[in-house]
Write a protein that holds these residues in place. Structure first.
Motif, PDB file in Angstrom:
ATOM      1  N   ARG A 137      32.538  48.949  42.933  1.00  0.00           N
ATOM      2  CA  ARG A 137      33.659  49.530  43.675  1.00  0.00           C
ATOM      3  C   ARG A 137      33.328  49.492  45.164  1.00  0.00           C
ATOM      4  O   ARG A 137      32.174  49.695  45.563  1.00  0.00           O
ATOM      5  CB  ARG A 137      33.902  51.004  43.284  1.00  0.00           C
ATOM      6  N   THR A 138      34.333  49.284  46.011  1.00  0.00           N
ATOM      7  CA  THR A 138      34.120  49.477  47.444  1.00  0.00           C
ATOM      8  C   THR A 138      33.994  50.971  47.706  1.00  0.00           C
ATOM      9  O   THR A 138      34.517  51.805  46.951  1.00  0.00           O
ATOM     10  CB  THR A 138      35.278  48.918  48.272  1.00  0.00           C
ATOM     11  N   SER A 142      37.390  52.464  47.904  1.00  0.00           N
ATOM     12  CA  SER A 142      38.005  52.691  46.596  1.00  0.00           C
ATOM     13  C   SER A 142      37.450  53.942  45.927  1.00  0.00           C
ATOM     14  O   SER A 142      38.197  54.708  45.293  1.00  0.00           O
ATOM     15  CB  SER A 142      37.783  51.476  45.699  1.00  0.00           C
ATOM     16  N   GLN A 182      39.010  56.975  47.624  1.00  0.00           N
ATOM     17  CA  GLN A 182      40.420  57.079  47.249  1.00  0.00           C
ATOM     18  C   GLN A 182      40.579  57.596  45.815  1.00  0.00           C
ATOM     19  O   GLN A 182      41.458  58.434  45.544  1.00  0.00           O
ATOM     20  CB  GLN A 182      41.106  55.722  47.390  1.00  0.00           C
ATOM     21  N   THR A 183      39.725  57.130  44.906  1.00  0.00           N
ATOM     22  CA  THR A 183      39.799  57.579  43.517  1.00  0.00           C
ATOM     23  C   THR A 183      39.461  59.063  43.399  1.00  0.00           C
ATOM     24  O   THR A 183      40.119  59.804  42.648  1.00  0.00           O
ATOM     25  CB  THR A 183      38.859  56.748  42.631  1.00  0.00           C
TER      26      THR A 183
END
Length: 352
Positions: A256-257, A260, A263-264
């Motif tokens: 995952r970046t 990301s 954001q998650t």
């Protein structure tokens, strides 16, 4: 088995201690210096077991380590004690060299003396398991490649350089002296009891306190995420079933970046603990100056441990992250004292 876990009050070490304390075939000996990241409340569940021991000691004290190994008749050493935060290593590399390199040398010296004094059958069963990181391999292009057990070392930070040095020492003690040693290199861990200055707990707790959620650069750096309890199961397998002289990469196959990930977390918190007036936690995201020498991407090929030792992760990134957030929401008594502490010149979880 009489298993010595160094750094057993830390994040990954405590997960290993909790796991081993549930087994009927092992006595767990936890050795920890109890520096800023060591917390005995992380192993509270193990303390009720009659098969658990704790010693507050420093791995740099060779004689103390040897005394513990002899007193407890140790058959397995699982070496997790380390300085581990990249940012801290940039601010103050000396502690990383002292603990991760010199400390590993002194622990190896004690283990070799202890091993040589064992009976032949105990020598055969003995293992020294050194737990390391994928950061020793350097970084990867954004669009290709994975780390395998044969990837050349190319550490970028003082932290990863110190871990690379300790890996080489362990291999040298195996090849030169015959010490039955195994190594493992893992991807980024996350889960319960994670010290609040690391990315995932920092973002969770900053969000709950309506503080900025710092993201280095553009958040494009990629990490492979591994749920800590899945990692603990893998480590127990390597320590007890790994082949001396071999190394095993352990990863979650969950790239995952950083953007990301943040954001998650925000989206899960929006559902689990909504902000006032319908606001989103994403509004708190703040891009900050990138870390010096920030590696682009890490990705682990874990096929060797899957194939040879039969390990597979249980948690996906989504399920593990949801469990992690639930744990922090339910365990304020564990993390609040850490967030409220202040150390002159040291960074803590509430510092962006």
């Amino acid at each position: 088995m009489q298993i010595l876990v160094t750094g057993g009050a830390g994040f990954i070490g405590s997960a290993v201690v909790r796991l081993l304390a549930e087994r009927d075939d092992a006595v767990v000996v936890n050795v920890d210096k109890l520096t800023y990241a060591g917390n005995l409340s992380s192993v509270a569940s193990a303390q009720t077991s009659g098969r658990y021991r704790f010693y507050q000691a420093d791995i740099c004290d060779r004689d103390a380590m040897l005394d513990i190994m002899r007193q407890e008749d140790i058959t397995h050493v699982m070496h997790l004690a380390a300085e581990s935060h990249v940012d801290r290593s940039i601010d103050g590399p000396a502690a990383f060299i002292e603990t991760n390199v010199v400390g590993t040398f002194r622990l190896l010296d004690a283990a070799l003396t202890h091993w040589r004094g064992l009976s032949s059958d105990r020598q055969e069963a003995f293992r020294f398991h050194h737990i390391s990181t994928d950061e020793v391999f350097g970084d990867l292009p954004f669009d290709s490649g994975v780390f395998t057990e044969t990837t050349p070392y190319a550490p970028s930070s003082p932290y990863s350089a110190s871990k690379a040095g300790s890996d080489h020492l362990v291999r040298a003690w195996h090849h030169t002296y015959g010490l039955p040693a195994v190594l493992s290199n893992c991807s980024n861990n996350y889960g319960p009891y994670h010290f609040p200055e690391k990315l995932i707990p920092l973002v969770i707790l900053n969000a709950l306190h309506e503080k900025p959620l710092p993201i280095y650069g553009k958040g494009a750096n990629v990490r492979d995420w591994l749920y800590v309890e899945d990692h603990a199961r893998a480590l127990a397998l390597v320590a007890t079933s790994g082949v001396p002289g071999e190394s095993y990469n352990i990863g979650g196959r969950a790239e995952r970046t950083n953007l990301s990930v943040v954001q998650t977390i925000c989206d899960l918190l929006d559902a689990k603990r909504p902000r006032a007036a319908g606001k989103s936690y994403r509004d708190l995201m703040t891009f900050v100056t990138d870390r010096p020498g920030h590696d682009r991407r890490y990705a682990i090929d874990a096929s060797k441990i899957e194939r040879e030792l039969g390990w597979l992760p249980v948690e996906t990134f989504d399920s593990g992250l949801s469990k992690t957030i639930d744990w922090y929401l339910a365990n304020e008594a564990w993390w609040r004292p850490i967030r409220e502490k202040t150390y002159a010149g040291e960074r803590l979880g509430q510092v962006a």
